[in-house]
Design a protein around this motif. Structure first.
Motif, short mmCIF file in Angstrom:
data_model
loop_
_atom_site.label_atom_id
_atom_site.label_comp_id
_atom_site.label_asym_id
_atom_site.label_seq_id
_atom_site.Cartn_x
_atom_site.Cartn_y
_atom_site.Cartn_z
N GLN A 103 48.90 41.59 48.57
CA GLN A 103 47.99 40.57 49.09
C GLN A 103 48.08 39.25 48.34
OE1 GLN A 103 43.98 41.85 50.21
NE2 GLN A 103 44.59 43.97 49.83
N GLY A 104 48.81 39.23 47.23
CA GLY A 104 49.07 37.99 46.53
C GLY A 104 48.00 37.58 45.54
N VAL A 105 48.13 36.33 45.06
CA VAL A 105 47.24 35.78 44.05
C VAL A 105 46.54 34.54 44.61
CG1 VAL A 105 49.20 34.50 43.06
CG2 VAL A 105 47.11 34.79 41.73
N VAL A 106 45.25 34.43 44.33
CA VAL A 106 44.46 33.28 44.76
C VAL A 106 44.35 32.32 43.58
CG1 VAL A 106 42.25 32.51 45.72
CG2 VAL A 106 43.15 34.77 46.31
N LEU A 107 44.52 31.01 43.86
CA LEU A 107 44.55 30.00 42.81
C LEU A 107 43.32 29.10 42.86
CD1 LEU A 107 48.26 28.83 43.18
CD2 LEU A 107 47.36 30.69 41.74
N GLN A 108 42.85 28.72 41.69
CA GLN A 108 41.83 27.70 41.60
C GLN A 108 42.42 26.39 42.14
OE1 GLN A 108 38.70 26.74 41.79
NE2 GLN A 108 38.15 27.92 39.98
N ASP A 109 41.60 25.53 42.71
CA ASP A 109 42.07 24.31 43.36
C ASP A 109 42.92 23.45 42.42
OD1 ASP A 109 40.65 25.15 45.50
OD2 ASP A 109 39.04 23.68 45.34
N MET A 128 35.58 29.57 35.64
CA MET A 128 36.51 29.73 34.53
C MET A 128 37.76 30.50 34.91
SD MET A 128 34.55 28.17 32.41
CE MET A 128 35.20 28.43 30.78
N ALA A 129 37.72 31.25 36.00
CA ALA A 129 38.91 31.98 36.45
C ALA A 129 39.86 31.00 37.14
CB ALA A 129 38.52 33.08 37.42
N ILE A 130 41.13 30.99 36.72
CA ILE A 130 42.09 30.09 37.34
C ILE A 130 42.94 30.80 38.39
CG2 ILE A 130 42.18 28.73 35.21
CD1 ILE A 130 45.06 29.80 34.86
N ALA A 131 42.99 32.13 38.33
CA ALA A 131 43.75 32.90 39.33
C ALA A 131 43.22 34.32 39.36
CB ALA A 131 45.24 32.89 38.98
N TRP A 132 43.26 34.93 40.56
CA TRP A 132 42.80 36.31 40.69
C TRP A 132 43.50 36.97 41.88
CZ3 TRP A 132 39.91 31.94 41.35
CH2 TRP A 132 39.46 31.64 42.64
N SER A 133 43.59 38.29 41.85
CA SER A 133 44.23 39.03 42.93
C SER A 133 43.42 38.89 44.22
CB SER A 133 44.35 40.51 42.57
OG SER A 133 45.14 40.69 41.42
N LEU A 150 34.65 26.75 49.10
CA LEU A 150 34.72 27.87 50.03
C LEU A 150 36.16 28.30 50.31
CD1 LEU A 150 32.00 26.99 52.69
CD2 LEU A 150 31.93 28.77 50.95
N PHE A 151 37.16 27.46 49.95
CA PHE A 151 38.54 27.74 50.30
C PHE A 151 39.44 27.64 49.08
CE2 PHE A 151 36.39 25.83 53.92
CZ PHE A 151 36.61 26.77 54.92
N ASN A 152 40.44 28.52 49.03
CA ASN A 152 41.44 28.51 47.96
C ASN A 152 42.80 28.83 48.53
OD1 ASN A 152 38.74 29.69 46.47
ND2 ASN A 152 39.90 28.35 45.12
N LEU A 153 43.84 28.45 47.78
CA LEU A 153 45.22 28.74 48.18
C LEU A 153 45.60 30.13 47.71
CD1 LEU A 153 47.93 27.67 49.37
CD2 LEU A 153 48.50 26.94 47.04
N ASN A 154 46.15 30.93 48.62
CA ASN A 154 46.65 32.27 48.30
C ASN A 154 48.17 32.27 48.45
OD1 ASN A 154 46.49 35.23 47.88
ND2 ASN A 154 47.21 35.28 49.99
N VAL A 155 48.88 32.80 47.45
CA VAL A 155 50.34 32.87 47.46
C VAL A 155 50.75 34.33 47.31
CG1 VAL A 155 52.48 32.08 46.38
CG2 VAL A 155 50.48 30.58 46.40
N SER A 156 51.65 34.78 48.19
CA SER A 156 52.07 36.20 48.15
C SER A 156 53.56 36.31 48.41
CB SER A 156 51.29 36.99 49.21
OG SER A 156 51.54 36.48 50.50
N VAL A 198 42.60 30.98 52.01
CA VAL A 198 41.63 32.06 52.16
C VAL A 198 40.24 31.50 51.89
CG1 VAL A 198 43.24 33.90 51.57
CG2 VAL A 198 41.98 32.75 49.75
N SER A 199 39.25 32.04 52.58
CA SER A 199 37.88 31.54 52.46
C SER A 199 36.99 32.57 51.79
CB SER A 199 37.32 31.20 53.84
OG SER A 199 37.28 32.36 54.66
N ARG A 200 35.94 32.09 51.20
CA ARG A 200 34.95 32.98 50.60
C ARG A 200 34.12 33.64 51.70
NH1 ARG A 200 33.92 31.87 44.55
NH2 ARG A 200 35.70 30.57 44.11
N LYS A 201 33.66 34.83 51.39
CA LYS A 201 32.92 35.58 52.39
C LYS A 201 31.48 35.10 52.53
CE LYS A 201 35.68 39.77 51.76
NZ LYS A 201 35.65 41.21 51.40
N LYS A 202 30.97 34.45 51.45
CA LYS A 202 29.57 34.06 51.47
C LYS A 202 29.41 32.61 51.04
CE LYS A 202 27.92 38.76 50.65
NZ LYS A 202 27.07 39.63 49.83
N LEU A 203 28.47 31.92 51.66
CA LEU A 203 28.24 30.52 51.36
C LEU A 203 27.64 30.29 49.99
CD1 LEU A 203 26.80 29.32 54.79
CD2 LEU A 203 29.10 28.96 53.90
#
Length: 340
Positions: free
Chosen positions: A187-193, A260-265, A222-228, A208-213
């Motif tokens: 599913q790749g890695v999501v990056l901080q903006d 503080m998280a810059i990247a996450w699965s 609400l949105f981040n770049l996902n790379v896989s 990818v978007s967040r599930k909750k506002l």
């Protein structure tokens, strides 16, 4: 098949003169080989399909190779040898490890994508394109990329470089991090903006978007770049890799105060929740809302302030400025209950 040594036009094998420019082909300059596998003409005349030599990069004593992964090599300039008008500033930059860093990309019949405006130079049999194609479909792709870029803080179009040769990216004072995208799961890695700098062309990008506002009320978008996919991903980070804390979760969770998280699965379930089960508890401990990562995957966290927080002071300073008072906590708590 042969080419004119003067103008580069195709000529017949064994031809003495070029029919296009009349140049004498018997005086064609020779080609010399070098250790890097490239070649260079002794008189500098262009020959289509020819190659080149690269000097004062790998053998530059002021450029220290920090790391290498796949097609990408990270160099660090040991000193700023340019004309310096601020010697005091230069001294303190050197003491604080504020150095220029550059990424050199080696292409061997391969391709990469970069952030728009990141390229400094490229050489060899390398071609650059936008990946948009042409016609109406290109306009549609551009508009789609523009919208995605506005949502994620990335450039609307990422130039692609293909072929065999080198691409050098612009120098930056930020730290360069190389990641193996495959290690982050299918599913790749999501990056901080704003962290994306470059990657292998075969890697897939999507927003990818967040599930909750509620993420909006914790200082997050609400949105981040996902790379896989399989390949190397290059990040331009405000902190070095040595400072990052790595959480490896197995059906577990980690709660982080602030962005503080810059990247996450992307396999992790990311939500924003109160720091305490009760509204009163969240008011009293002054932690407010937390980013919660649950499931199986990895999280890279900067233990010091990064991104927009770095510009505004410490995490606690920002919390106070954004409503760390009892009233602010109540408002955030009510919003959290509504959105969660």
């Amino acid at each position: 098949m042969a080419f004119c040594s003067s103008c580069g036009n195709q000529i017949a094998d064994g031809a003495k003169f070029c029919p296009a420019c009349g140049a004498n082909q018997q005086e064609q300059p020779g080609i010399s080989q070098n250790a890097s596998g490239f070649s260079v003409q002794s008189q500098g005349t262009y020959i289509p399909g020819g190659t080149f030599s690269l000097k004062n990069v790998h053998d530059n004593p002021n450029m220290k190779k920090l790391t290498e992964l796949g097609n990408f090599i990270v160099f660090e300039h040991e000193k700023d040898l340019s004309s310096e008008t601020d010697p005091i500033g230069a001294y303190f930059r050197s003491q604080m490890n504020v150095k220029l860093r550059q990424v050199l990309i080696k292409l061997n019949n391969s391709a990469v994508k970069t952030q728009a405006g990141a390229m400094q130079w490229f050489a060899g049999s390398v071609e650059c394109d936008t990946g948009l194609g042409s016609g109406v479909s290109a306009i549609g792709k551009f508009i789609k990329g523009k919208v995605a870029g506005m949502a994620s803080g990335e450039s609307a179009v990422k130039p692609r470089y293909r072929g065999t040769g080198y691409v050098m990216l612009e120098p930056t004072y930020k730290h360069i991090i190389l990641l193996n995208a495959e290690e982050w799961g299918p599913q790749g890695v999501v990056l901080q903006d704003g962290l994306f700098l470059a990657c292998d062309e075969q890697l897939q990008e999507q927003i990818v978007s967040r599930k909750k506002l509620s993420g909006l009320f914790a200082g997050e978008g609400l949105f981040n770049l996902n790379v896989s996919g399989q390949g190397t991903l290059v990040l331009e980070s405000p902190v070095p890799y040595e400072e990052l804390i790595v959480f490896e979760l197995q059906n577990s969770e980690v709660k982080i105060d602030g962005n503080m998280a810059i990247a996450w699965s992307n396999s992790l379930d990311l939500t924003v929740e109160r720091s305490s089960k009760s509204l009163l508890g969240s008011m009293v401990n002054k932690e407010g809302l937390l980013n919660v990562y649950r499931g199986t995957g990895k999280v890279l966290m900067a233990p010091v302030a990064n991104g927009s927080i770095m510009e505004g002071g410490t995490t606690k300073d920002v919390a106070k400025a954004e409503g760390g008072s009892a009233t602010g906590s109540v408002v955030k708590g009510i919003v959290s209950m509504i959105t969660d």
